[in-house]
Structures are given as structure tokens and as C-alpha cells.
Write a protein that holds these residues in place. Structure first.
Motif, mmCIF file in Angstrom:
data_model
loop_
_atom_site.group_PDB
_atom_site.id
_atom_site.type_symbol
_atom_site.label_atom_id
_atom_site.label_comp_id
_atom_site.label_asym_id
_atom_site.label_seq_id
_atom_site.Cartn_x
_atom_site.Cartn_y
_atom_site.Cartn_z
ATOM 1 N N GLY A 427 0.766 -1.238 0.000
ATOM 2 C CA GLY A 427 0.000 0.000 0.000
ATOM 3 C C GLY A 427 0.792 1.278 0.000
ATOM 4 O O GLY A 427 0.241 2.351 0.293
ATOM 5 N N MET A 428 2.085 1.215 -0.366
ATOM 6 C CA MET A 428 2.897 2.425 -0.431
ATOM 7 C C MET A 428 3.007 2.897 -1.886
ATOM 8 O O MET A 428 3.024 2.098 -2.821
ATOM 9 C CB MET A 428 4.289 2.168 0.148
ATOM 10 N N PRO A 429 3.091 4.231 -2.100
ATOM 11 C CA PRO A 429 3.111 4.756 -3.463
ATOM 12 C C PRO A 429 4.327 4.303 -4.273
ATOM 13 O O PRO A 429 5.390 4.000 -3.740
ATOM 14 C CB PRO A 429 3.137 6.279 -3.252
ATOM 15 N N VAL A 430 4.121 4.292 -5.592
ATOM 16 C CA VAL A 430 5.163 3.977 -6.568
ATOM 17 C C VAL A 430 5.248 5.136 -7.548
ATOM 18 O O VAL A 430 4.226 5.704 -7.947
ATOM 19 C CB VAL A 430 4.839 2.672 -7.322
ATOM 20 N N GLY A 431 6.479 5.502 -7.958
ATOM 21 C CA GLY A 431 6.669 6.620 -8.873
ATOM 22 C C GLY A 431 7.177 6.181 -10.237
ATOM 23 O O GLY A 431 7.959 5.233 -10.357
ATOM 24 N N LEU A 432 6.719 6.876 -11.271
ATOM 25 C CA LEU A 432 7.202 6.734 -12.639
ATOM 26 C C LEU A 432 8.110 7.911 -12.934
ATOM 27 O O LEU A 432 7.720 9.066 -12.738
ATOM 28 C CB LEU A 432 6.026 6.741 -13.618
ATOM 29 N N GLN A 433 9.335 7.645 -13.407
ATOM 30 C CA GLN A 433 10.267 8.714 -13.753
ATOM 31 C C GLN A 433 10.262 8.950 -15.256
ATOM 32 O O GLN A 433 10.392 8.015 -16.042
ATOM 33 C CB GLN A 433 11.684 8.366 -13.286
ATOM 34 N N ILE A 434 10.119 10.215 -15.632
ATOM 35 C CA ILE A 434 10.064 10.633 -17.037
ATOM 36 C C ILE A 434 11.257 11.541 -17.281
ATOM 37 O O ILE A 434 11.369 12.609 -16.671
ATOM 38 C CB ILE A 434 8.738 11.366 -17.334
ATOM 39 N N VAL A 435 12.157 11.128 -18.157
ATOM 40 C CA VAL A 435 13.432 11.809 -18.374
ATOM 41 C C VAL A 435 13.529 12.259 -19.828
ATOM 42 O O VAL A 435 13.146 11.519 -20.742
ATOM 43 C CB VAL A 435 14.612 10.875 -18.052
ATOM 44 N N GLY A 436 14.052 13.450 -20.031
ATOM 45 C CA GLY A 436 14.279 13.930 -21.387
ATOM 46 C C GLY A 436 15.700 14.416 -21.559
ATOM 47 O O GLY A 436 16.449 14.551 -20.580
ATOM 48 N N PRO A 437 16.123 14.694 -22.795
ATOM 49 C CA PRO A 437 17.434 15.299 -22.988
ATOM 50 C C PRO A 437 17.480 16.689 -22.371
ATOM 51 O O PRO A 437 16.433 17.293 -22.085
ATOM 52 C CB PRO A 437 17.574 15.357 -24.513
ATOM 53 N N ARG A 438 18.663 17.207 -22.139
ATOM 54 C CA ARG A 438 18.791 18.542 -21.556
ATOM 55 C C ARG A 438 17.978 19.542 -22.375
ATOM 56 O O ARG A 438 17.937 19.490 -23.593
ATOM 57 C CB ARG A 438 20.259 18.961 -21.506
ATOM 58 N N HIS A 439 17.323 20.448 -21.656
ATOM 59 C CA HIS A 439 16.524 21.531 -22.224
ATOM 60 C C HIS A 439 15.160 21.081 -22.765
ATOM 61 O O HIS A 439 14.473 21.871 -23.409
ATOM 62 C CB HIS A 439 17.297 22.281 -23.326
ATOM 63 N N SER A 440 14.763 19.846 -22.482
ATOM 64 C CA SER A 440 13.458 19.366 -22.961
ATOM 65 C C SER A 440 12.426 19.346 -21.830
ATOM 66 O O SER A 440 11.498 18.542 -21.845
ATOM 67 C CB SER A 440 13.599 17.952 -23.537
#
Length: 475
Positions: A427-440
Motif C-alpha cells: 500500500g505504499m506509493p510507486v513513482g514513474l520517472q520521465i526523463v528527457g534530454p537537456r533543455h526538454s
């Protein structure tokens, strides 16, 4: 609990325009939430009710006159106790700092927020000098998780995340030198952005150098974009800051993501995940594919840069404690141990680590020539007990060993966003990481917004709210 306390900053501003909620009412609701929840989770280390209510009353008069001061006028918020804040002490979780000050200066982000009319409620907890991925300190103790106060809120911006997650102010600002806004966001089911390095000016310079970023901590991507519009304002005190971006970060936020090329890397090629974390993240990736993104499972061709990151980090910690050898009994023992390792590093080792950092940036730059966005779990694990410094049975107590997907993007200075995407088996939260190139940064926010438009994880209310009632503010 007061419904007003859980309204987002974007919704509050709309309510101010329509005069259905006032800045004073919003601030009273946030202060009531602090009264109810802070004794349980220990998120705030300083609260200023009188100052907050006076600032809210001034904002209310401006809104009544049709002349709001700026994009955040009247929005109650907190500030991580790493940022200089005039008239309030900045103690950084340490007993080494003299509370008497003087405290006469705002950090750049704080200055921009003050100029925008934001209502400062107080300052939130951090581990000593923001050195690790959980939030506990000799000065203030441990910060608990809104979804289970006996679990860590993450670090080093854990106080801000816990505050946002419980309606103790809808937004906050934190710092991130190796995951310090994203780790807490993942653990607490909130949203946080580590922007491209230099977008948010920093002063005084961090001992962690160009690893350290400042960024918004919120419940929604829309609020993160709103804060970015304010805190990216130019400040001459940061010699490495980028020019103030042209146009709003909210521009194009709701544009479709159809056709965007997204790589899903569940482990970056070297990590291992809790099964329920991986299940939640894979389901989140399916949401992005259903929204029209072109998704492929692909790992960047990188080797885990743990050793190089630790050289850079440990050397900085040694600098933090330089000159305090006679006071080390006052300091977090873990910090002392890391500083001792840092003092033994050579200039050659530091330069070798810097070379690894540059190669990492080059390889990820190549990767992003093929993919617009990279998505990973934010954390391989859910939040664990505040009695521990690492998950039970983990191979090491060092925070860097259980945060394999966050610190690489401090080394490369890429924008990285964490959004809630589900819950673990317990029951603990899970995170999705969204990564882009620099300056995006705008594209990263756009993908996060698309995900939140199609899911409701960011609207879930912590169990603690159901157990404790916050009274409605008195009119």
C-alpha cells in the motif's frame, strides 16, 4: 479534513479569480492541516502562522482590487530548509549552524516566489546538509510518510513532500543533488521535477556543485509547470544559470503525445526492482502507449555510475564538514563517515569521476537522438521503515545503492520528473520517472500531464487523512 487544504495551486488561483475561495481561507486550511498532521509526520521545522495570515490578507486585498501581484499570489506554500529565507533561520537540519543569524537574504527561487505573492507558511525538514535519501537529522529527528508515518518520506526533500501530500500547503520547493525531490515524490505519491541544470538559479553555491538542482514539489504536473514559470527567473548571483526561458511552461502542456518516441527501461540495464514496483510502472507505460506514444523497451548503453557519483558526492560532503573537526559529535554519524571517505580522495580520482560523468552525458545524448523520452521507475523499492537507513536486507546502508535510477540524471543534468503511478503490495506509493534530454523540460512535463490526464493516482488521498480530521477554517 478541510477540502480546501487538498485543492491544487492551479485550482486555488481559479477560485481566487471567481471569488469562491480567498487566500486567507486557503491559508487557514493549510495551517489547520499543519496543526493536525505535523505532530505525526514532522514535516515542518518552522511555522509562521502570523506572517502567513498577514501575507494572505494582503493577497486577498490585491485580488479584490483586481491586481494580483504575480502568478502565485495568495498560494500558501512551504520552503525546504536549505534555501535562504530572509527573517527565518536556515539551519539545514544541523546543530552546527547558529540560529541567531543574521538572516537577511532570500535564495533566488525564494525571492522570485516572494515577488510573485506566494504565502510562505514555514520551512520543511531535510537531513543534515541534504546529504542522503531519507529525511532525518540530529536537530529535528525523522520525517514520516503520509501513507504510513513509520515509513520514510524519502529525502532529502522529504519534509516538502510530506507537507504537500497532506495538504500542508499545495506546493513546495526542494533541492535535488542525487534524487532529492524525486525520491520523496515516489515514496509519498506526489509529483516533483528536477529541471535541466541552470534553469532554476541557485545561491549560495551548493557544495555539491553542478549536481545540485532546485525544483518544484507538487501534487500535479500542472502545478509544477506553474511554479517553473516563477522560479526560473534570472538571478545574477548564480554564475552558471541559464537565461530565463521564453514563454510559459504551461504552454503546450496538454498537447497530445501521439508520435513521441518513448524508451522504457525498467532497470537502466543494471538495477533490480520490487515486483509490485515493476508491475505498476509497466502498467503506467501502457497508458502512455495507449495515448499514442511510440513505446519500445530499450536500455541506454551505460554502466552503473555508482562509484563515480560517490566520488563526487563524498568529496563534497568532506568540504561541507571542513573546519568542524572539533564538533563532529554533533553531526549525523553517517555524514561523518562519508566525509572521512571524501577526505581520502585524490584530485586524480575526482577528475576520473568527472570523466565518467562526461561519458555518461555523451551516451545519453546519443540515446536521445533515437528516443524523445526515457521512462524508468523512479525508485526500485517502496518506502521503508524510519528505523532503517536502507531497506531491510539491502546490500549496503548507503543511500546511493538503493537509488540507482535518480542520481545518474544529476550527473548528466537532464530534466527528470516523478509522477505517482500506483501502489506497492503493502500500500505504499510507486513513482514513474520521465526523463528527457537537456533543455526538454516542456516535453517532460507534457508527457507527465498526459499520464495524469488519463489516470487518477495523483488524486489519491493518504490514509492518514482518513484517520485524523482537520477542522474547517473559521470564517
Amino acid at each position: 479534513m478541510s477540502q480546501t487544504a487538498m485543492i491544487t495551486a492551479t485550482e486555488l488561483l481559479d477560485a481566487y479569480r471567481r471569488r469562491t475561495i480567498s487566500p486567507v481561507e486557503a491559508t487557514e486550511a493549510a495551517l489547520a492541516a499543519i496543526t493536525a498532521y505535523n505532530p505525526v509526520v514532522n514535516a515542518y521545522v518552522l511555522v509562521d502562522p502570523e506572517g502567513a495570515l498577514a501575507a494572505a490578507a494582503a493577497a486577498e486585498r490585491r485580488w479584490a482590487a483586481g491586481r494580483p501581484l504575480g502568478p502565485l499570489d495568495g498560494v500558501p506554500m512551504s520552503i525546504k530548509d536549505i534555501f535562504l529565507t530572509s527573517r527565518w533561520p536556515t539551519l539545514r537540519g544541523s546543530r552546527l549552524i547558529d540560529e541567531s543569524g543574521p538572516w537577511t537574504e532570500d535564495a533566488p527561487a525564494v525571492a522570485r516566489l516572494r515577488e510573485s505573492g506566494a504565502v510562505f507558511l514555514g520551512k520543511t525538514s531535510t537531513p543534515e546538509f541534504a546529504w542522503k535519501g531519507v529525511t532525518d537529522s540530529p536537530r529535528y529527528g525523522a520525517t514520516g510518510n503520509p501513507w504510513g508515518p513509520d515509513r520514510h518520506a524519502g529525502g532529502s526533500s522529504g519534509g516538502s513532500a510530506a507537507a504537500v501530500g497532506l495538504g500542508m500547503g499545495p506546493v513546495s520547493i526542494g533541492t535535488d543533488g542525487g534524487g532529492s525531490v524525486r525520491i520523496p515524490a515516489s515514496f509519498t505519491g506526489t509529483t516533483a521535477l528536477k529541471p535541466t541544470y541552470g534553469l532554476v538559479p541557485m545561491y549560495p553555491p551548493s557544495p555539491f556543485g553542478t549536481l545540485s538542482h532546485a525544483g518544484p514539489m507538487t501534487r500535479t504536473v500542472a502545478d509544477a509547470a506553474l511554479l517553473m514559470d516563477v522560479i526560473t527567473g534570472f538571478d545574477s548571483r548564480d554564475w552558471s544559470a541559464m537565461p530565463t526561458p521564453q514563454g510559459s511552461f504551461t504552454r503546450g502542456l496538454t498537447d497530445p503525445i501521439a508520435g513521441l518516441r518513448i524508451a522504457f527501461s525498467p532497470t537502466l540495464g543494471y538495477g533490480t526492482n520490487d515486483t509490485s514496483v515493476e508491475d505498476a510502472v509497466r502498467a503506467a507505460v501502457d497508458v502512455l502507449a495507449d495515448a499514442g506514444a511510440v513505446v519500445a523497451e530499450a536500455d541506454p548503453k551505460i554502466i552503473e555510475p555508482l562509484e563515480a557519483f560517490q566520488v563526487l558526492w563524498f568529496a563534497a560532503v568532506a568540504k561541507v564538514l571542513q573546519g568542524h573537526d572539533h564538533q563532529l559529535d554533533l553531526v549525523d554519524p553517517g555524514l561523518v563517515a562519508i566525509a572521512e571517505q571524501g577526505r581520502g580522495l585524490s584530485a586524480s580520482q575526482y577528475l576520473d569521476a568527472t570523466a565518467v560523468r562526461m561519458e555518461l552525458g555523451i551516451e545519453l545524448g546519443r540515446f536521445h537522438s533515437e528516443y524523445d523520452i526515457l521512462v524508468t521507475p523512479t525508485m526500485p523499492i517502496p518506502a521503508f521503515s524510519t528505523d532503517l537507513q536502507a531497506p531491510e536486507g539491502w546490500r549496503s546502508s548507503l543511500w546511493t545503492t538503493w537509488t540507482p535510477y535518480t542520481y545518474p540524471f544529476n550527473m548528466t543534468q537532464q530534466p527528470a520528473l516523478s509522477v505517482p503511478c500506483g501502489f506497492s503490495a503493502d500500500g505504499m506509493p510507486v513513482g514513474l520517472q520521465i526523463v528527457g534530454p537537456r533543455h526538454s523540460d516542456r516535453t517532460v512535463l507534457q508527457v507527465g500531464q498526459a499520464f495524469q490526464d488519463l489516470t487518477d493516482w495523483h488524486t489519491r488521498v493518504p490514509n492518514l487523512v482518513n484517520r485524523l480530521a482537520t477542522p474547517e477554517p473559521k470564517g
